[in-house]
Write an enzyme that holds these catalytic residues in place. Structure first.
Site, PDB file in Angstrom:
ATOM      1  N   ASN A   1     -10.239   0.546   0.617  1.00 41.89           N
ATOM      2  CA  ASN A   1      -8.775   0.613   0.538  1.00 41.89           C
ATOM      3  C   ASN A   1      -8.356   0.002  -0.807  1.00 41.89           C
ATOM      4  O   ASN A   1      -8.514  -1.194  -1.020  1.00 41.89           O
ATOM      5  CB  ASN A   1      -8.191  -0.170   1.723  1.00 41.89           C
ATOM      6  CG  ASN A   1      -6.676  -0.246   1.715  1.00 41.89           C
ATOM      7  OD1 ASN A   1      -6.036  -0.006   0.702  1.00 41.89           O
ATOM      8  ND2 ASN A   1      -6.099  -0.593   2.856  1.00 41.89           N
TER       9      ASN A   1
ATOM     10  N   HIS B   1      -2.638   7.466   2.268  1.00 42.06           N
ATOM     11  CA  HIS B   1      -3.164   6.183   1.783  1.00 42.06           C
ATOM     12  C   HIS B   1      -4.466   5.910   2.515  1.00 42.06           C
ATOM     13  O   HIS B   1      -4.534   6.015   3.743  1.00 42.06           O
ATOM     14  CB  HIS B   1      -2.145   5.074   2.057  1.00 42.06           C
ATOM     15  CG  HIS B   1      -2.734   3.705   1.981  1.00 42.06           C
ATOM     16  ND1 HIS B   1      -3.425   3.269   0.874  1.00 42.06           N
ATOM     17  CD2 HIS B   1      -2.781   2.685   2.888  1.00 42.06           C
ATOM     18  CE1 HIS B   1      -3.860   2.039   1.094  1.00 42.06           C
ATOM     19  NE2 HIS B   1      -3.479   1.661   2.307  1.00 42.06           N
TER      20      HIS B   1
ATOM     21  N   CYS C   1       0.819  -1.229   0.000  1.00 42.83           N
ATOM     22  CA  CYS C   1       0.000   0.000   0.000  1.00 42.83           C
ATOM     23  C   CYS C   1       0.845   1.268   0.000  1.00 42.83           C
ATOM     24  O   CYS C   1       0.315   2.363  -0.143  1.00 42.83           O
ATOM     25  CB  CYS C   1      -0.974  -0.010   1.172  1.00 42.83           C
ATOM     26  SG  CYS C   1      -2.220  -1.289   0.999  1.00 42.83           S
TER      27      CYS C   1
HETATM   28  O1  UT7 Z   1      -3.588  -0.798   3.745  1.00 40.23           O
HETATM   29  C1  UT7 Z   1      -2.530  -1.423   4.411  1.00 40.23           C
HETATM   30  C2  UT7 Z   1      -2.636  -1.251   5.876  1.00 40.23           C
HETATM   31  N1  UT7 Z   1      -3.857  -1.799   6.401  1.00 40.23           N
HETATM   32  C3  UT7 Z   1      -4.473  -1.194   7.380  1.00 40.23           C
HETATM   33  O2  UT7 Z   1      -4.040  -0.134   7.771  1.00 40.23           O
HETATM   34  C4  UT7 Z   1      -5.629  -1.858   8.078  1.00 40.23           C
HETATM   35  C5  UT7 Z   1      -5.439  -1.733   9.560  1.00 40.23           C
HETATM   36  N2  UT7 Z   1      -6.446  -2.363  10.411  1.00 40.23           N
HETATM   37  C6  UT7 Z   1      -7.749  -2.002  10.432  1.00 40.23           C
HETATM   38  O3  UT7 Z   1      -8.199  -1.200   9.639  1.00 40.23           O
HETATM   39  C7  UT7 Z   1      -8.610  -2.587  11.514  1.00 40.23           C
HETATM   40  O4  UT7 Z   1      -7.806  -3.280  12.446  1.00 40.23           O
HETATM   41  C8  UT7 Z   1      -9.736  -3.529  11.013  1.00 40.23           C
HETATM   42  C9  UT7 Z   1     -10.776  -2.735  10.249  1.00 40.23           C
HETATM   43  C10 UT7 Z   1      -9.126  -4.613  10.115  1.00 40.23           C
HETATM   44  C11 UT7 Z   1     -10.427  -4.193  12.184  1.00 40.23           C
HETATM   45  O5  UT7 Z   1     -10.936  -3.217  13.095  1.00 40.23           O
HETATM   46  P1  UT7 Z   1     -10.642  -3.318  14.642  1.00 40.23           P
HETATM   47  O6  UT7 Z   1     -11.363  -2.201  15.283  1.00 40.23           O
HETATM   48  O7  UT7 Z   1      -9.144  -3.371  14.827  1.00 40.23           O
HETATM   49  O8  UT7 Z   1     -11.330  -4.672  15.052  1.00 40.23           O
HETATM   50  P2  UT7 Z   1     -10.685  -5.972  15.736  1.00 40.23           P
HETATM   51  O9  UT7 Z   1      -9.795  -6.666  14.757  1.00 40.23           O
HETATM   52  O10 UT7 Z   1     -10.121  -5.584  17.056  1.00 40.23           O
HETATM   53  O11 UT7 Z   1     -11.947  -6.851  15.992  1.00 40.23           O
HETATM   54  C12 UT7 Z   1     -12.941  -6.515  16.974  1.00 40.23           C
HETATM   55  C13 UT7 Z   1     -14.024  -7.545  16.938  1.00 40.23           C
HETATM   56  C14 UT7 Z   1     -13.520  -8.979  16.972  1.00 40.23           C
HETATM   57  O12 UT7 Z   1     -14.436  -9.747  17.712  1.00 40.23           O
HETATM   58  P3  UT7 Z   1     -14.114 -10.120  19.252  1.00 40.23           P
HETATM   59  O13 UT7 Z   1     -12.827 -10.870  19.225  1.00 40.23           O
HETATM   60  O14 UT7 Z   1     -13.997  -8.802  19.972  1.00 40.23           O
HETATM   61  O15 UT7 Z   1     -15.309 -10.922  19.648  1.00 40.23           O
HETATM   62  C15 UT7 Z   1     -13.562  -9.404  15.538  1.00 40.23           C
HETATM   63  O16 UT7 Z   1     -13.725 -10.803  15.383  1.00 40.23           O
HETATM   64  O17 UT7 Z   1     -14.755  -7.413  15.699  1.00 40.23           O
HETATM   65  C16 UT7 Z   1     -14.800  -8.685  15.048  1.00 40.23           C
HETATM   66  N3  UT7 Z   1     -14.824  -8.458  13.606  1.00 40.23           N
HETATM   67  C17 UT7 Z   1     -15.948  -8.174  12.946  1.00 40.23           C
HETATM   68  N4  UT7 Z   1     -17.222  -8.036  13.356  1.00 40.23           N
HETATM   69  C18 UT7 Z   1     -18.148  -7.721  12.421  1.00 40.23           C
HETATM   70  C19 UT7 Z   1     -13.770  -8.445  12.732  1.00 40.23           C
HETATM   71  N5  UT7 Z   1     -14.229  -8.169  11.487  1.00 40.23           N
HETATM   72  C20 UT7 Z   1     -15.568  -7.988  11.602  1.00 40.23           C
HETATM   73  C21 UT7 Z   1     -16.582  -7.675  10.670  1.00 40.23           C
HETATM   74  N6  UT7 Z   1     -17.845  -7.539  11.125  1.00 40.23           N
HETATM   75  N7  UT7 Z   1     -16.328  -7.472   9.361  1.00 40.23           N
END
Ligand code: UT7
Length: 347
Positions: A293, A263, A121
Protein backbone atom coordinates in the site's frame (compact mmCIF):
# COMPACT_ATOMS: atom_id res chain seq x y z
CA UNK A 1 -1.41 31.47 -20.03
CA UNK A 2 -4.69 31.09 -21.99
CA UNK A 3 -6.66 28.19 -20.50
CA UNK A 4 -9.91 28.72 -22.45
CA UNK A 5 -10.55 26.09 -25.09
CA UNK A 6 -10.96 27.56 -28.57
CA UNK A 7 -14.49 27.25 -29.94
CA UNK A 8 -16.04 26.23 -26.60
CA UNK A 9 -17.99 28.14 -23.93
CA UNK A 10 -17.64 25.28 -21.42
CA UNK A 11 -14.85 25.53 -18.84
CA UNK A 12 -11.78 23.59 -19.92
CA UNK A 13 -11.54 19.98 -18.77
CA UNK A 14 -8.32 18.48 -17.37
CA UNK A 15 -6.91 16.00 -19.87
CA UNK A 16 -4.28 13.42 -18.90
CA UNK A 17 -1.25 13.78 -21.18
CA UNK A 18 1.65 12.32 -19.16
CA UNK A 19 2.09 9.48 -16.66
CA UNK A 20 4.98 7.91 -14.73
CA UNK A 21 5.76 6.12 -11.50
CA UNK A 22 8.79 5.35 -9.39
CA UNK A 23 9.42 3.09 -6.41
CA UNK A 24 12.71 2.94 -4.48
CA UNK A 25 15.26 0.27 -5.38
CA UNK A 26 15.35 -1.39 -1.94
CA UNK A 27 12.95 -4.35 -1.73
CA UNK A 28 11.70 -5.77 1.57
CA UNK A 29 10.15 -9.21 1.20
CA UNK A 30 7.71 -10.89 3.58
CA UNK A 31 10.48 -13.32 4.54
CA UNK A 32 12.73 -10.42 5.54
CA UNK A 33 9.97 -8.95 7.72
CA UNK A 34 9.35 -12.35 9.31
CA UNK A 35 12.98 -12.36 10.53
CA UNK A 36 12.31 -9.37 12.80
CA UNK A 37 8.55 -9.56 13.43
CA UNK A 38 6.19 -12.20 14.77
CA UNK A 39 4.66 -12.87 11.35
CA UNK A 40 5.13 -15.07 8.30
CA UNK A 41 4.81 -14.96 4.52
CA UNK A 42 1.65 -17.10 4.48
CA UNK A 43 -0.20 -14.80 6.92
CA UNK A 44 0.76 -11.66 5.02
CA UNK A 45 -0.14 -13.10 1.60
CA UNK A 46 -3.45 -14.55 2.78
CA UNK A 47 -4.60 -11.44 4.65
CA UNK A 48 -3.29 -8.75 2.28
CA UNK A 49 -2.07 -10.26 -1.02
CA UNK A 50 1.28 -8.51 -0.49
CA UNK A 51 4.54 -10.34 -1.34
CA UNK A 52 7.02 -7.46 -1.08
CA UNK A 53 7.26 -3.69 -0.81
CA UNK A 54 9.90 -1.08 -1.72
CA UNK A 55 11.31 1.30 0.89
CA UNK A 56 13.59 4.33 0.77
CA UNK A 57 17.09 4.28 2.26
CA UNK A 58 18.06 6.41 5.26
CA UNK A 59 18.70 9.95 4.02
CA UNK A 60 16.06 9.73 1.27
CA UNK A 61 12.73 11.57 1.57
CA UNK A 62 9.34 11.77 -0.12
CA UNK A 63 10.43 14.60 -2.42
CA UNK A 64 13.22 12.43 -3.87
CA UNK A 65 10.65 9.96 -5.19
CA UNK A 66 8.27 12.76 -6.20
CA UNK A 67 10.98 14.50 -8.24
CA UNK A 68 11.90 11.28 -10.04
CA UNK A 69 8.26 10.45 -10.88
CA UNK A 70 7.60 14.08 -11.85
CA UNK A 71 10.62 14.21 -14.16
CA UNK A 72 9.46 11.06 -15.93
CA UNK A 73 5.86 12.32 -16.25
CA UNK A 74 7.03 15.61 -17.80
CA UNK A 75 9.10 13.62 -20.29
CA UNK A 76 6.12 11.39 -21.05
CA UNK A 77 4.01 14.50 -21.78
CA UNK A 78 6.92 16.08 -23.69
CA UNK A 79 6.55 19.33 -21.75
CA UNK A 80 9.14 21.33 -19.83
CA UNK A 81 6.89 23.88 -18.12
CA UNK A 82 3.65 23.81 -16.12
CA UNK A 83 1.61 26.46 -14.32
CA UNK A 84 1.14 24.47 -11.10
CA UNK A 85 2.72 21.59 -9.20
CA UNK A 86 0.47 19.74 -6.75
CA UNK A 87 1.74 16.98 -4.43
CA UNK A 88 -0.62 14.68 -2.52
CA UNK A 89 1.18 13.22 0.48
CA UNK A 90 0.80 12.21 4.12
CA UNK A 91 4.56 12.06 4.58
CA UNK A 92 5.83 15.51 3.56
CA UNK A 93 9.56 16.21 3.86
CA UNK A 94 8.76 18.70 6.64
CA UNK A 95 5.73 19.76 8.68
CA UNK A 96 6.40 23.22 7.23
CA UNK A 97 6.70 24.17 4.38
CA UNK A 98 4.77 22.06 1.88
CA UNK A 99 6.76 19.60 -0.25
CA UNK A 100 5.44 20.76 -3.66
CA UNK A 101 7.49 24.00 -3.91
CA UNK A 102 10.74 22.08 -3.33
CA UNK A 103 9.72 19.46 -5.89
CA UNK A 104 8.90 22.22 -8.39
CA UNK A 105 12.24 23.94 -7.83
CA UNK A 106 14.21 20.69 -8.25
CA UNK A 107 12.37 20.04 -11.52
CA UNK A 108 13.31 23.48 -12.85
CA UNK A 109 9.70 24.65 -12.38
CA UNK A 110 10.34 27.36 -9.76
CA UNK A 111 7.81 30.16 -10.19
CA UNK A 112 4.88 27.78 -10.77
CA UNK A 113 2.11 27.66 -8.16
CA UNK A 114 2.91 24.78 -5.78
CA UNK A 115 1.02 23.27 -2.86
CA UNK A 116 0.31 19.96 -1.09
CA UNK A 117 -2.99 18.10 -0.74
CA UNK A 118 -3.56 16.04 2.44
CA UNK A 119 -6.23 13.38 2.09
CA UNK A 120 -4.16 10.35 3.19
CA UNK A 121 -4.78 7.35 0.89
CA UNK A 122 -7.53 9.24 -0.98
CA UNK A 123 -4.93 11.90 -1.84
CA UNK A 124 -4.69 10.99 -5.50
CA UNK A 125 -8.42 11.41 -6.20
CA UNK A 126 -8.66 14.62 -4.12
CA UNK A 127 -5.51 15.98 -5.78
CA UNK A 128 -6.83 15.12 -9.23
CA UNK A 129 -10.01 17.07 -8.43
CA UNK A 130 -7.91 20.02 -7.18
CA UNK A 131 -5.72 20.00 -10.29
CA UNK A 132 -8.79 19.70 -12.55
CA UNK A 133 -10.33 22.62 -10.63
CA UNK A 134 -7.26 24.81 -11.30
CA UNK A 135 -7.65 24.07 -15.00
CA UNK A 136 -11.44 24.56 -15.06
CA UNK A 137 -11.12 27.89 -13.20
CA UNK A 138 -8.57 29.17 -15.70
CA UNK A 139 -5.84 29.39 -13.05
CA UNK A 140 -3.60 26.90 -14.86
CA UNK A 141 -3.33 25.48 -18.35
CA UNK A 142 -0.96 22.68 -17.40
CA UNK A 143 -0.53 20.98 -14.02
CA UNK A 144 2.00 18.43 -12.79
CA UNK A 145 0.25 16.37 -10.10
CA UNK A 146 2.21 13.86 -8.03
CA UNK A 147 1.01 11.36 -5.39
CA UNK A 148 4.02 10.46 -3.22
CA UNK A 149 4.34 8.73 0.13
CA UNK A 150 7.03 7.15 2.28
CA UNK A 151 5.06 5.39 5.00
CA UNK A 152 8.27 3.65 6.07
CA UNK A 153 9.16 6.99 7.73
CA UNK A 154 6.07 7.01 10.02
CA UNK A 155 5.20 3.34 10.57
CA UNK A 156 6.74 1.71 13.64
CA UNK A 157 9.03 -0.99 12.19
CA UNK A 158 8.06 -3.20 15.15
CA UNK A 159 4.31 -2.84 14.56
CA UNK A 160 3.53 -6.07 12.72
CA UNK A 161 -0.01 -5.02 11.79
CA UNK A 162 1.14 -1.96 9.81
CA UNK A 163 4.76 -2.67 8.88
CA UNK A 164 3.62 -5.48 6.58
CA UNK A 165 1.14 -3.35 4.64
CA UNK A 166 2.89 -0.19 3.54
CA UNK A 167 5.52 0.54 0.92
CA UNK A 168 7.05 3.75 -0.46
CA UNK A 169 6.52 5.18 -3.94
CA UNK A 170 5.46 8.05 -6.16
CA UNK A 171 3.25 8.35 -9.23
CA UNK A 172 2.80 11.46 -11.37
CA UNK A 173 0.49 12.74 -14.07
CA UNK A 174 0.54 15.80 -16.30
CA UNK A 175 -2.85 17.39 -17.01
CA UNK A 176 -3.56 19.96 -19.72
CA UNK A 177 -6.59 22.08 -20.57
CA UNK A 178 -8.81 20.38 -23.12
CA UNK A 179 -12.35 19.27 -23.94
CA UNK A 180 -14.47 17.07 -21.67
CA UNK A 181 -15.26 14.71 -24.57
CA UNK A 182 -11.68 13.93 -25.59
CA UNK A 183 -9.81 10.82 -24.42
CA UNK A 184 -7.91 11.49 -21.21
CA UNK A 185 -10.47 13.98 -19.83
CA UNK A 186 -11.00 13.39 -16.11
CA UNK A 187 -14.45 14.01 -14.75
CA UNK A 188 -17.49 12.99 -12.77
CA UNK A 189 -15.93 13.11 -9.33
CA UNK A 190 -17.41 11.91 -6.07
CA UNK A 191 -15.59 13.04 -2.90
CA UNK A 192 -16.57 12.52 0.74
CA UNK A 193 -15.33 12.47 4.33
CA UNK A 194 -16.26 11.55 7.90
CA UNK A 195 -14.06 13.34 10.44
CA UNK A 196 -16.01 11.71 13.26
CA UNK A 197 -13.88 8.63 12.55
CA UNK A 198 -10.52 10.41 12.40
CA UNK A 199 -9.04 8.29 15.18
CA UNK A 200 -9.24 5.12 13.04
CA UNK A 201 -6.13 6.22 11.10
CA UNK A 202 -3.85 8.70 12.82
CA UNK A 203 -0.38 9.94 13.73
CA UNK A 204 -1.23 11.43 17.12
CA UNK A 205 1.84 13.62 17.68
CA UNK A 206 3.57 16.19 15.51
CA UNK A 207 0.59 18.48 14.85
CA UNK A 208 -0.89 21.38 16.81
CA UNK A 209 -3.23 19.17 18.90
CA UNK A 210 -0.51 17.08 20.47
CA UNK A 211 1.69 20.12 21.16
CA UNK A 212 -1.04 21.60 23.34
CA UNK A 213 -0.47 18.78 25.84
CA UNK A 214 2.29 19.03 28.45
CA UNK A 215 5.41 16.94 28.10
CA UNK A 216 7.06 15.26 25.14
CA UNK A 217 4.96 12.85 23.08
CA UNK A 218 5.76 9.19 23.59
CA UNK A 219 7.26 7.01 20.89
CA UNK A 220 3.95 5.37 19.99
CA UNK A 221 2.25 8.72 19.46
CA UNK A 222 4.78 9.68 16.81
CA UNK A 223 4.00 6.62 14.75
CA UNK A 224 1.20 5.83 12.33
CA UNK A 225 -1.67 3.99 14.04
CA UNK A 226 -4.59 2.25 12.36
CA UNK A 227 -7.53 0.22 13.68
CA UNK A 228 -7.23 -2.17 10.75
CA UNK A 229 -10.37 -4.27 11.16
CA UNK A 230 -12.70 -1.27 11.42
CA UNK A 231 -10.89 0.52 8.60
CA UNK A 232 -11.30 -2.58 6.44
CA UNK A 233 -15.06 -2.53 6.94
CA UNK A 234 -15.40 1.20 6.19
CA UNK A 235 -13.11 0.88 3.16
CA UNK A 236 -15.26 -1.75 1.45
CA UNK A 237 -18.53 0.10 2.11
CA UNK A 238 -17.33 3.60 1.24
CA UNK A 239 -15.41 2.60 -1.88
CA UNK A 240 -18.40 0.70 -3.29
CA UNK A 241 -20.79 3.59 -2.46
CA UNK A 242 -18.47 6.19 -3.97
CA UNK A 243 -17.95 4.12 -7.12
CA UNK A 244 -21.73 3.75 -7.56
CA UNK A 245 -22.35 7.48 -6.99
CA UNK A 246 -19.80 8.41 -9.67
CA UNK A 247 -21.13 5.91 -12.20
CA UNK A 248 -24.67 7.13 -11.64
CA UNK A 249 -23.61 10.78 -12.09
CA UNK A 250 -22.04 9.89 -15.46
CA UNK A 251 -24.87 7.59 -16.54
CA UNK A 252 -22.44 4.64 -16.81
CA UNK A 253 -23.42 1.07 -15.97
CA UNK A 254 -20.95 -1.24 -14.26
CA UNK A 255 -20.53 -3.09 -17.58
CA UNK A 256 -19.24 0.16 -19.12
CA UNK A 257 -16.16 -0.03 -16.86
CA UNK A 258 -13.23 -1.70 -18.63
CA UNK A 259 -10.82 -1.21 -15.71
CA UNK A 260 -11.47 -0.56 -12.04
CA UNK A 261 -8.32 1.07 -10.61
CA UNK A 262 -8.76 1.25 -6.83
CA UNK A 263 -6.39 2.48 -4.12
CA UNK A 264 -4.22 -0.56 -3.45
CA UNK A 265 -5.02 -1.01 0.25
CA UNK A 266 -5.23 -4.77 0.51
CA UNK A 267 -6.10 -7.34 -2.18
CA UNK A 268 -9.05 -8.68 -0.14
CA UNK A 269 -10.54 -5.17 0.08
CA UNK A 270 -10.16 -4.65 -3.68
CA UNK A 271 -11.81 -7.96 -4.49
CA UNK A 272 -14.63 -7.34 -1.99
CA UNK A 273 -15.37 -3.96 -3.58
CA UNK A 274 -15.30 -5.48 -7.08
CA UNK A 275 -17.65 -8.26 -5.94
CA UNK A 276 -19.98 -5.75 -4.29
CA UNK A 277 -20.12 -3.73 -7.52
CA UNK A 278 -20.75 -6.85 -9.61
CA UNK A 279 -17.51 -6.24 -11.51
CA UNK A 280 -15.45 -9.26 -12.65
CA UNK A 281 -12.26 -9.38 -10.55
CA UNK A 282 -10.10 -9.57 -13.69
CA UNK A 283 -11.18 -6.01 -14.51
CA UNK A 284 -9.67 -4.81 -11.22
CA UNK A 285 -6.11 -3.45 -11.64
CA UNK A 286 -3.85 -4.74 -8.86
CA UNK A 287 -0.18 -4.37 -8.14
CA UNK A 288 -0.35 -4.39 -4.35
CA UNK A 289 1.41 -7.78 -4.46
CA UNK A 290 4.74 -6.23 -5.51
CA UNK A 291 4.64 -2.75 -3.91
CA UNK A 292 2.22 -2.94 -0.95
CA UNK A 293 0.00 0.00 0.00
CA UNK A 294 1.80 3.13 -1.23
CA UNK A 295 -0.77 5.68 -0.01
CA UNK A 296 -1.37 8.60 -2.38
CA UNK A 297 0.98 6.97 -4.92
CA UNK A 298 -0.99 3.77 -5.27
CA UNK A 299 -3.48 4.73 -8.01
CA UNK A 300 -0.94 6.43 -10.33
CA UNK A 301 1.50 3.55 -9.75
CA UNK A 302 -1.28 1.08 -10.64
CA UNK A 303 -2.05 3.14 -13.77
CA UNK A 304 1.63 3.27 -14.76
CA UNK A 305 1.99 -0.45 -14.15
CA UNK A 306 -1.10 -1.28 -16.26
CA UNK A 307 -0.04 1.14 -19.01
CA UNK A 308 3.51 -0.24 -19.03
CA UNK A 309 2.20 -3.79 -19.44
CA UNK A 310 -0.21 -2.48 -22.15
CA UNK A 311 -3.31 -3.63 -20.29
CA UNK A 312 -4.79 -0.15 -20.81
CA UNK A 313 -5.82 0.59 -24.40
CA UNK A 314 -6.79 4.00 -25.79
CA UNK A 315 -10.55 4.45 -25.40
CA UNK A 316 -10.82 2.09 -22.40
CA UNK A 317 -13.11 3.41 -19.66
CA UNK A 318 -11.62 3.59 -16.16
CA UNK A 319 -13.16 3.98 -12.72
CA UNK A 320 -10.70 5.20 -10.04
CA UNK A 321 -11.75 4.81 -6.38
CA UNK A 322 -9.88 5.48 -3.15
CA UNK A 323 -10.37 5.39 0.60
CA UNK A 324 -8.15 6.59 3.44
CA UNK A 325 -7.62 8.35 6.74
CA UNK A 326 -9.83 11.28 7.63
CA UNK A 327 -11.86 9.27 6.92
CA UNK A 328 -11.94 10.25 3.25
CA UNK A 329 -13.09 8.59 0.06
CA UNK A 330 -13.52 9.48 -3.58
CA UNK A 331 -13.91 8.30 -7.15
CA UNK A 332 -13.58 9.61 -10.66
CA UNK A 333 -13.93 8.46 -14.25
CA UNK A 334 -11.44 8.64 -17.07
CA UNK A 335 -11.30 7.48 -20.69
CA UNK A 336 -7.79 6.25 -21.44
CA UNK A 337 -5.85 8.46 -23.88
CA UNK A 338 -3.00 7.56 -26.23
CA UNK A 339 0.17 7.97 -24.16
CA UNK A 340 3.77 6.88 -24.62
CA UNK A 341 4.43 3.58 -22.86
CA UNK A 342 5.70 4.56 -19.36
CA UNK A 343 9.16 3.55 -18.19
CA UNK A 344 9.15 0.70 -15.70
CA UNK A 345 8.21 1.93 -12.22
CA UNK A 346 10.55 -0.66 -10.66
CA UNK A 347 14.22 0.33 -10.74
O1 UT7 B 1 -4.88 2.54 2.98
C1 UT7 B 1 -5.76 3.13 3.90
C2 UT7 B 1 -6.78 2.16 4.37
N1 UT7 B 1 -6.19 1.02 5.01
C3 UT7 B 1 -6.72 -0.16 4.84
O2 UT7 B 1 -7.65 -0.28 4.08
C4 UT7 B 1 -6.24 -1.33 5.66
C5 UT7 B 1 -7.44 -2.06 6.20
N2 UT7 B 1 -7.18 -3.21 7.07
C6 UT7 B 1 -6.53 -4.33 6.67
O3 UT7 B 1 -6.00 -4.40 5.58
C7 UT7 B 1 -6.53 -5.50 7.60
O4 UT7 B 1 -7.41 -5.25 8.68
C8 UT7 B 1 -5.14 -5.89 8.17
C9 UT7 B 1 -4.27 -6.44 7.06
C10 UT7 B 1 -4.48 -4.66 8.80
C11 UT7 B 1 -5.28 -6.97 9.22
O5 UT7 B 1 -5.97 -8.10 8.70
P1 UT7 B 1 -7.19 -8.74 9.47
O6 UT7 B 1 -7.61 -9.92 8.70
O7 UT7 B 1 -8.21 -7.66 9.70
O8 UT7 B 1 -6.54 -9.23 10.83
P2 UT7 B 1 -6.93 -8.83 12.33
O9 UT7 B 1 -6.53 -7.41 12.59
O10 UT7 B 1 -8.33 -9.23 12.59
O11 UT7 B 1 -6.00 -9.78 13.15
C12 UT7 B 1 -6.20 -11.20 13.21
C13 UT7 B 1 -5.12 -11.81 14.05
C14 UT7 B 1 -4.92 -11.12 15.39
O12 UT7 B 1 -4.58 -12.10 16.34
P3 UT7 B 1 -5.71 -12.65 17.36
O13 UT7 B 1 -6.20 -11.46 18.10
O14 UT7 B 1 -6.78 -13.26 16.49
O15 UT7 B 1 -4.95 -13.64 18.17
C15 UT7 B 1 -3.74 -10.23 15.15
O16 UT7 B 1 -3.00 -9.96 16.34
O17 UT7 B 1 -3.86 -11.70 13.35
C16 UT7 B 1 -2.91 -11.08 14.22
N3 UT7 B 1 -1.97 -10.32 13.39
C17 UT7 B 1 -0.93 -10.88 12.78
N4 UT7 B 1 -0.49 -12.15 12.75
C18 UT7 B 1 0.61 -12.41 12.00
C19 UT7 B 1 -2.02 -8.99 13.07
N5 UT7 B 1 -0.97 -8.69 12.26
C20 UT7 B 1 -0.30 -9.85 12.06
C21 UT7 B 1 0.85 -10.18 11.31
N6 UT7 B 1 1.26 -11.47 11.30
N7 UT7 B 1 1.53 -9.27 10.58
Amino acid sequence: MSPTVAGSCAPPAAVLCGLAGRVPSRVVTNEQLARRLDTDDAWIRTRTGIRQRHVIDPGQATSDLAVEAGRRALASAAVDSVDAVVVATTTPDHTCPATAPAVAARLGLAGAAAFDVGAVCTGFVYGLASAAGLIAAGVAERVLFIGADTYSTIVDPLDRANAIIFGDGAGAVVLRAGHSDEPGAVGYFDLGSDGGQEDLIMVAAGGSRQRSRPGEPGRAERHFAMRGKEVYRHAVTRMAESARATLSRAGWKIDDVDHFVPHQANLRILHSVADDLGLPRERCATHVESVGNTGAASIPLALADAAESQVLKPGDRLLLTAFGGGLTWGSCLLTWPTLPRPERTMP
